[in-house]
Scaffold this motif. Structure first.
Motif, PDB file in Angstrom:
ATOM      1  N   LEU A   1       0.853  -1.329  -0.002  1.00 43.29           N
ATOM      2  CA  LEU A   1       0.118  -0.002  -0.149  1.00 43.29           C
ATOM      3  C   LEU A   1       1.040   1.247  -0.040  1.00 43.29           C
ATOM      4  O   LEU A   1       0.284   2.403  -0.407  1.00 43.29           O
ATOM      5  CB  LEU A   1      -1.093   0.052   1.219  1.00 43.29           C
ATOM      6  CG  LEU A   1      -2.250  -0.880   1.019  1.00 43.29           C
ATOM      7  CD1 LEU A   1      -2.890  -0.949   2.434  1.00 43.29           C
ATOM      8  CD2 LEU A   1      -3.250  -0.389   0.102  1.00 43.29           C
ATOM      9  N   ILE A   2       2.023   1.165   0.333  1.00 42.58           N
ATOM     10  CA  ILE A   2       2.889   2.468   0.465  1.00 42.58           C
ATOM     11  C   ILE A   2       4.059   2.156  -0.709  1.00 42.58           C
ATOM     12  O   ILE A   2       4.378   3.295  -1.353  1.00 42.58           O
ATOM     13  CB  ILE A   2       3.474   2.645   1.891  1.00 42.58           C
ATOM     14  CG1 ILE A   2       4.084   4.059   1.724  1.00 42.58           C
ATOM     15  CG2 ILE A   2       4.852   1.635   2.103  1.00 42.58           C
ATOM     16  CD1 ILE A   2       3.208   5.025   1.783  1.00 42.58           C
ATOM     17  N   ILE A   3       4.502   0.981  -1.096  1.00 41.77           N
ATOM     18  CA  ILE A   3       5.371   0.851  -2.465  1.00 41.77           C
ATOM     19  C   ILE A   3       4.477   1.213  -3.574  1.00 41.77           C
ATOM     20  O   ILE A   3       5.167   1.952  -4.439  1.00 41.77           O
ATOM     21  CB  ILE A   3       5.813  -0.535  -2.388  1.00 41.77           C
ATOM     22  CG1 ILE A   3       6.701  -0.660  -1.071  1.00 41.77           C
ATOM     23  CG2 ILE A   3       6.771  -0.790  -3.757  1.00 41.77           C
ATOM     24  CD1 ILE A   3       7.223  -2.397  -0.899  1.00 41.77           C
ATOM     25  N   ASP A   4       3.361   0.774  -3.785  1.00 43.07           N
ATOM     26  CA  ASP A   4       2.781   0.858  -5.039  1.00 43.07           C
ATOM     27  C   ASP A   4       2.401   2.664  -5.410  1.00 43.07           C
ATOM     28  O   ASP A   4       2.684   2.900  -6.683  1.00 43.07           O
ATOM     29  CB  ASP A   4       1.419   0.196  -5.443  1.00 43.07           C
ATOM     30  CG  ASP A   4       1.813  -1.297  -5.651  1.00 43.07           C
ATOM     31  OD1 ASP A   4       3.187  -1.582  -6.131  1.00 43.07           O
ATOM     32  OD2 ASP A   4       0.864  -1.989  -5.827  1.00 43.07           O
ATOM     33  N   PRO A   5       2.170   3.478  -4.570  1.00 39.96           N
ATOM     34  CA  PRO A   5       1.715   4.817  -4.828  1.00 39.96           C
ATOM     35  C   PRO A   5       3.217   5.552  -5.194  1.00 39.96           C
ATOM     36  O   PRO A   5       3.050   6.227  -6.217  1.00 39.96           O
ATOM     37  CB  PRO A   5       1.295   5.156  -3.700  1.00 39.96           C
ATOM     38  CG  PRO A   5       0.350   4.208  -2.762  1.00 39.96           C
ATOM     39  CD  PRO A   5       1.424   3.124  -3.197  1.00 39.96           C
ATOM     40  N   VAL A   6       4.260   5.096  -4.439  1.00 36.33           N
ATOM     41  CA  VAL A   6       5.702   5.596  -4.765  1.00 36.33           C
ATOM     42  C   VAL A   6       6.218   5.132  -5.980  1.00 36.33           C
ATOM     43  O   VAL A   6       6.509   6.122  -6.920  1.00 36.33           O
ATOM     44  CB  VAL A   6       6.632   5.337  -3.532  1.00 36.33           C
ATOM     45  CG1 VAL A   6       7.857   5.707  -3.854  1.00 36.33           C
ATOM     46  CG2 VAL A   6       6.210   6.279  -2.271  1.00 36.33           C
ATOM     47  N   SER A   7       5.756   4.057  -6.388  1.00 36.02           N
ATOM     48  CA  SER A   7       6.534   3.220  -7.771  1.00 36.02           C
ATOM     49  C   SER A   7       5.541   3.690  -8.794  1.00 36.02           C
ATOM     50  O   SER A   7       6.131   4.183  -9.846  1.00 36.02           O
ATOM     51  CB  SER A   7       6.466   1.825  -7.426  1.00 36.02           C
ATOM     52  OG  SER A   7       7.055   1.536  -6.442  1.00 36.02           O
TER      53      SER A   7
ATOM     54  N   VAL B   1       2.984   6.490  -8.984  1.00 39.96           N
ATOM     55  CA  VAL B   1       2.475   7.947  -9.024  1.00 39.96           C
ATOM     56  C   VAL B   1       3.924   8.962  -9.084  1.00 39.96           C
ATOM     57  O   VAL B   1       3.956   9.642  -9.814  1.00 39.96           O
ATOM     58  CB  VAL B   1       1.743   8.425  -7.887  1.00 39.96           C
ATOM     59  CG1 VAL B   1       1.529   9.758  -8.089  1.00 39.96           C
ATOM     60  CG2 VAL B   1       0.381   7.593  -7.917  1.00 39.96           C
ATOM     61  N   VAL B   2       4.748   8.703  -8.081  1.00 39.65           N
ATOM     62  CA  VAL B   2       5.904   9.386  -7.947  1.00 39.65           C
ATOM     63  C   VAL B   2       7.184   9.116  -8.968  1.00 39.65           C
ATOM     64  O   VAL B   2       7.693   9.805  -9.579  1.00 39.65           O
ATOM     65  CB  VAL B   2       6.586   9.389  -6.390  1.00 39.65           C
ATOM     66  CG1 VAL B   2       7.836   9.950  -6.349  1.00 39.65           C
ATOM     67  CG2 VAL B   2       5.538   9.695  -5.511  1.00 39.65           C
TER      68      VAL B   2
ATOM     69  N   ASN C   1       6.714  13.758  -1.654  1.00 36.76           N
ATOM     70  CA  ASN C   1       5.856  14.109  -2.982  1.00 36.76           C
ATOM     71  C   ASN C   1       4.327  14.498  -2.673  1.00 36.76           C
ATOM     72  O   ASN C   1       3.622  14.226  -3.809  1.00 36.76           O
ATOM     73  CB  ASN C   1       6.201  12.806  -3.892  1.00 36.76           C
ATOM     74  CG  ASN C   1       7.582  12.663  -4.123  1.00 36.76           C
ATOM     75  OD1 ASN C   1       7.845  13.587  -5.222  1.00 36.76           O
ATOM     76  ND2 ASN C   1       8.439  12.077  -3.803  1.00 36.76           N
ATOM     77  N   GLY C   2       3.874  14.686  -1.649  1.00 42.58           N
ATOM     78  CA  GLY C   2       2.479  15.189  -1.528  1.00 42.58           C
ATOM     79  C   GLY C   2       1.452  14.130  -1.551  1.00 42.58           C
ATOM     80  O   GLY C   2       0.210  14.167  -1.637  1.00 42.58           O
TER      81      GLY C   2
END
Length: 146
Positions: free
Chosen positions: A40-46, A48-49, A120-121
């Motif tokens: 749940l935290i790796i995917d948004p960073v990978s 979106v960011v 990254n917001g």
């Protein structure tokens, strides 16, 4: 191939929180929740960011398809269930030093992605992941001391 090895880290470090659980089904559920929590935290960073990958579908959580999380939970559940029975069959004994190291590893990897997301917001992911982790870690500590 890289994702497979990364998931070895995720599965291995999430299982150490619940080694004290004696029920195979409960063990697999709890460890899989922790594994998906990491996702749940790796995917948004990978996604979106860093834009490491592009999804064809979409979902309510940062545009990541819901089946991604369902799939990872399912894969983790099967692996964790197998590991549970393997440790029972082989008479696995845990080493407190390695348990502590794996707990720290899980936390540090999660925290690195939480910081990257916040810088990254992205705020929903870090709040969600830290909340789930806090609840699960509290449950883990209480279970070990009982």
């Amino acid at each position: 191939m890289t994702i497979g090895f990364a998931w070895l880290l995720v599965v291995g470090s999430s299982m150490v929180y619940f080694l004290h659980i004696k029920n195979a089904f409960l063990y697999a559920i709890l460890t899989s929740i922790l594994a998906v929590n990491m996702d749940l935290i790796i995917d948004p960073v990978s996604f979106v960011v860093k834009e490491y990958w592009i999804w064809e579908g979409t979902g309510f959580y940062y545009g990541i398809p819901n089946q991604n999380f369902i799939g990872w939970f399912s894969v983790s559940f099967v692996i964790q269930l197998g590991l549970f029975y393997l440790k029972q069959w082989k008479g696995f004994s845990s080493d407190p030093i390695w348990e502590a190291r794996l707990r720290v590893l899980y936390f540090l990897v999660m925290f690195m992605f939480v910081l990257t997301a916040m810088m990254n917001g992205l705020w929903v992911g870090p709040v969600l992941v830290l909340t789930i982790f806090t609840v699960m870690a509290t449950f883990s500590v209480r279970g070990r001391s009982a």
